[in-house]
Design a protein around this motif. Structure first.
Motif, mmCIF file in Angstrom:
data_model
loop_
_atom_site.group_PDB
_atom_site.id
_atom_site.type_symbol
_atom_site.label_atom_id
_atom_site.label_comp_id
_atom_site.label_asym_id
_atom_site.label_seq_id
_atom_site.Cartn_x
_atom_site.Cartn_y
_atom_site.Cartn_z
ATOM 1 N N ASN A 173 0.752 -1.195 0.096
ATOM 2 C CA ASN A 173 0.098 0.089 0.000
ATOM 3 C C ASN A 173 0.749 1.226 0.035
ATOM 4 O O ASN A 173 0.447 2.209 -0.502
ATOM 5 N N SER A 203 2.766 0.467 12.832
ATOM 6 C CA SER A 203 1.508 0.187 12.096
ATOM 7 C C SER A 203 0.978 -1.151 12.305
ATOM 8 O O SER A 203 -0.267 -1.327 12.394
ATOM 9 N N ASP A 245 -13.374 9.221 4.067
ATOM 10 C CA ASP A 245 -12.186 8.573 4.547
ATOM 11 C C ASP A 245 -11.822 9.233 5.920
ATOM 12 O O ASP A 245 -12.810 10.142 6.240
ATOM 13 N N THR A 246 -10.702 9.184 6.331
ATOM 14 C CA THR A 246 -10.383 9.705 7.878
ATOM 15 C C THR A 246 -10.273 11.115 7.868
ATOM 16 O O THR A 246 -10.491 12.123 8.814
ATOM 17 N N ARG A 278 -13.448 0.863 11.311
ATOM 18 C CA ARG A 278 -12.286 0.556 12.030
ATOM 19 C C ARG A 278 -11.571 -0.657 11.257
ATOM 20 O O ARG A 278 -12.311 -1.163 10.694
ATOM 21 N N ASP A 279 -10.168 -0.668 11.146
ATOM 22 C CA ASP A 279 -9.462 -1.775 10.745
ATOM 23 C C ASP A 279 -9.455 -2.800 11.872
ATOM 24 O O ASP A 279 -9.762 -2.636 12.893
ATOM 25 N N ALA A 297 -7.948 0.820 14.626
ATOM 26 C CA ALA A 297 -7.914 2.243 14.005
ATOM 27 C C ALA A 297 -9.047 2.748 13.215
ATOM 28 O O ALA A 297 -9.536 2.075 12.434
ATOM 29 N N ILE A 298 -9.531 4.044 13.356
ATOM 30 C CA ILE A 298 -10.489 4.452 12.543
ATOM 31 C C ILE A 298 -9.847 4.802 11.161
ATOM 32 O O ILE A 298 -8.821 5.480 11.346
ATOM 33 N N GLN A 299 -10.498 4.134 10.077
ATOM 34 C CA GLN A 299 -9.947 4.283 8.825
ATOM 35 C C GLN A 299 -10.931 5.216 8.049
ATOM 36 O O GLN A 299 -10.904 5.311 6.722
ATOM 37 N N GLY A 300 -12.089 5.408 8.842
ATOM 38 C CA GLY A 300 -13.223 6.140 7.970
ATOM 39 C C GLY A 300 -14.415 6.208 8.366
ATOM 40 O O GLY A 300 -14.484 6.063 9.680
#
Ligand code: ADP
Length: 739
Positions: free
Chosen positions: A36, A49, A127-128, A211-212, A216-219
């Protein structure tokens, strides 16, 4: 297709290497991060990460380096990138491109895509940084604006003129997507956006962060509905709606609407409905969405379900004013229920409205009071005293069967103060009672009457003695006298006994004094003569004999009176002793009659006896007492010139004694009582001879005969005479009842 050996070996080696590279989830994560990222990543960035310590990540990186999946970007620093080997390219392809599975419309992604397209709700992803990534067709329709990809949240908000329900502008961090990006889950928040054609659009939004795997907030995702129609009701509609809502919420009933699916889920309800339910639902705060079979259980579920199905099928409302539900283990609850179909404009049933009102307390109170009333009326009914409850106006509202029996008829109205026409009563002295002095009337005036004696005249004219008590009653608990209760006791029997006792004392005194007076007078005369002529033969022998005979007769009378009294007492206490032995009735009767003939030489007494002896098992003395009593009564209650006949004979297995006179006779209505203690037929006087009698002779006679297994019958015609018939079992047949 066969592969050259070299190629096969390479393929196998590659497979091994891929397996090794992807062997651990941490390695997949490292490879994904590198795929990515546009540029090489440092060991530390990777460690942070992926959320593991640098040493572990370093170990995985070196393993990946070994199979040629990663390589350092420079020799000096700890920065890594995906290697440029075929293996790395292969891995890159596997991780980056959508898998074959993802392309399948039946896969999760396929389903999700279809859903997003078809959903009536608007769905938007951000998105975030709040940039709109995607919005579904419904979302576009609702906002009436095509999405501008890459549009920032800020621009979008101002473009939509997003406002709070009160009309003030909505700040960024308060918007549904803003709040979700801050980690909040927002439920049913309302806001307004400026629609086109100058019309506001009302939205009801729910949102949540995306969240992933590591949280973690991804959007963010926002789901919204257009509720403009609901919000922009006319004033009248809003008014009606508010009224309806208030009615539903503040009614004493419990209300709930159910859908018409087979599960019959609750769609809406008021608070009362919740209180009605099991406490587990009360704690939940709502039963919306709960199906019928979770709200009820067992038999009651079957009962309720049957009703729901019937109303759904027929469209006919169901009403039950006393619907009872069993509550295990042993109690019951009662409800007033109504289940009504709710229809849309086209008449289709879209729901079922249940209105319930619990009446358990009411029913139990009613049952209890019914029970109390039953108990009370059973008690009142069982009372030997007459009980009557009359209202102020004299109307009798309650009376028992003793009242009917004692008063002789059903009294429906008790005379009020001014009338005494239907309740003839007299004082004990025989004075007609003024209606206002009647106990019930006195009680209606507030007086409590205790044990008032009065004489009541029945409709048939007979009079009875009553002992009555009465009290005022405040039926309505108002402090006012609204009724009165009276209790009547028939004391005629007691009064009769009192009269008999007084009569008896008078007669007994007289009966005892008469012979005693004769004895005293004779003794006194003898004494005087002896005192006048001391030492001489003061009394002539004839006079002495007749005087002694007189005294003897009178003493015998006295003796008989006293013996009768004693016998009567012994009979009453069960202490009269019988000495039973075979005895000849011929002997007994002839001796007794001979005694009477001797004592009454002037009377015509005829006696007929059988030739042979008549044997019975009996007490000779008591049996002769029977003959004595019957013959002396026959003599007493007939004129001196009237004959008395006595006969004895055998009929079948019984001896029959008959004593007949031609005297005053006995009225038929008095015959039954002849054998009771102290009973003397009123109005019948002794016709000849001396002595009134204490009313004991026949009582003793009856008792003796009964004790011998015999019977006594009386045939009599007033003015013509009486016949007393005694039947006794013969010795062979002692104890056999008469046929
Ligand atoms: P008493 O001592 O009064 O005669 P009894 O018990 O012998 O008592 O009789 C009870 C009552 O029965 C009598 O008072 C009388 O009124 C009535 N009685 C008994 N025998 C005769 C009879 N032969 N003829 C008419 N009345 C009779």
């Amino acid at each position: 297709m066969a592969l050259p050996d070299e190629q096969v070996r390479l393929q196998v080696e590659q497979d091994d290497a891929i397996a090794q590279a992807l062997g651990a989830p941490e390695r997949v994560a490292i490879l994904r991060a590198l795929v990515n990222a546009a540029e090489p990543l440092s060991l530390n960035t990777l460690a942070v990460s992926i959320g593991l310590d640098a040493t572990t990540i370093a170990a995985h990186l070196s393993a990946l380096g070994d199979v040629g999946a990663v390589s350092r970007s420079g020799d000096a620093d700890d920065t890594y990138r995906l290697a440029s080997t075929p293996l790395a390219r292969m891995i890159l392809g596997m991780l980056a491109s959508p898998s074959a599975e993802d392309a399948d419309p039946r896969s999760n992604r396929g389903i999700l895509e279809a859903l997003l397209d078809q959903l009536p709700n608007g769905v938007a992803f951000y998105d975030t940084s709040g940039v709109l990534i995607r919005v579904n067709p419904a979302g576009e329709r609702i906002t009436r604006r095509p999405p501008i990809p890459g549009e920032t949240q800020e621009i979008r908000l101002s473009r939509y003129e997003m406002r709070r329900p009160d009309g003030t502008p909505m700040p960024l961090d308060e918007s549904p997507s803003g709040r979700a990006l801050q980690g909040e889950v927002v439920s049913r928040m309302e806001c307004i956006i400026d629609g086109q054609h100058g019309r506001d659009t009302w939205l009801r939004c729910s949102s949540a962060p995306l969240r992933d795997e590591r949280g973690a907030i991804q959007g963010a995702v926002v789901i919204y509905d257009d509720i403009t129609d609901e919000r922009l009701l006319t004033g009248e509609e809003a008014h009606q709606r508010a009224l309806a809502a208030a009615m539903i919420e503040h009614t004493f009933s419990s209300m709930a609407v159910f859908d018409v699916s087979d599960a019959f889920r609750c769609v809406r309800h008021n608070d009362n409905f919740l209180h009605l339910m099991d406490s587990r639902f009360e704690a939940r705060g709502s039963v919306v969405g709960v199906p019928l079979d979770e709200l009820f259980e067992g038999d009651s579920l079957a009962q309720v379900r049957e009703i729901y199905e019937r109303v759904r099928a027929t469209g006919e409302p169901y009403v039950n004013y006393e619907f009872s539900v069993e509550v295990p283990p042993e109690s019951r609850r009662w409800f007033r229920i109504r289940l009504t179909p709710v229809r849309d404009e086209s008449g289709t049933i879209i729901g079922l409205l249940m209105v319930v009102f619990e009446i358990t307390e009411l029913v139990t109170a009613r049952e209890t009071s019914r029970r109390h009333a039953n108990e009370l009326s059973a008690i009142i009914e069982a009372m030997p005293e007459a009980v009557m409850l009359a209202e102020r106006n004299g109307h009798v509202v309650l009376s028992n069967s003793a009242a009917m029996r004692i008063l002789g008829h059903v009294v429906t109205d008790f005379p009020a103060r001014d009338s005494g026409a239907t309740f003839h009563s007299y004082s004990s002295e025989g004075r007609r009672l003024d209606p206002k002095d009647l106990p019930l009337n006195r009680a209606l005036q507030g007086e409590t009457v205790v044990s008032q004696e009065l004489v009541y005249q029945r409709n048939d004219g007979t009079r009875i003695d009553l002992l009555t008590s009465a009290a005022p009653v405040d039926l309505d608990d108002t402090g006012q006298i609204t009724a009165a209760v009276a209790i009547f006791q028939d004391i005629s029997r007691i009064k009769e006994l009192e009269r008999q006792r007084d009569d008896f004392l008078g007669i007994a005194a007289h009966e005892l004094r008469t012979p005693l007076a004769t004895v005293l007078a004779t003794l006194q005369a003898f004494l005087r003569r002896i005192q006048k002529n001391p030492g001489e033969q003061a009394i002539a022998p004839d006079a002495l004999v007749s005087g002694l005979e007189r005294m003897y007769r009178q003493s015998q009378r006295l003796n008989k009176l006293v013996s009768d009294l004693l016998d009567a007492t012994r009979i009453r206490t069960g202490k009269l002793i019988y000495e039973l032995e075979p005895c000849d009735l011929v002997q007994v009767v002839s001796d007794a009659v001979a005694g009477q003939v001797a004592a009454n030489p002037d009377r015509a007494i005829t006696l007929t006896l059988p030739d042979e002896s008549v044997m019975v098992m009996g007490d000779g003395f008591r049996l002769s007492q029977v003959v004595d009593n019957l013959v002396s009564n026959a003599l007493k209650y007939s004129q001196a010139d009237m004959p008395v006949t006595v006969s004895l004979k055998v009929e079948g297995q019984r001896a029959k004694l008959r004593v007949a006179d031609k005297g005053v006779g006995i009225p038929p209505e008095n015959i039954k009582q002849l054998f009771t203690r102290f009973y003397r037929v009123p109005g019948i006087d002794v016709q000849s001879g001396a002595g009134v009698g204490l009313g004991l002779g026949l009582h003793i006679t009856g008792s003796v005969i009964e004790r011998h297994g015999g019977r006594i019958k009386v045939r009599s015609t007033p003015g013509k005479g009486s016949t007393f018939l005694v039947s006794l079992p013969l010795l062979e047949d002692t104890g056999q009842p008469e046929t």
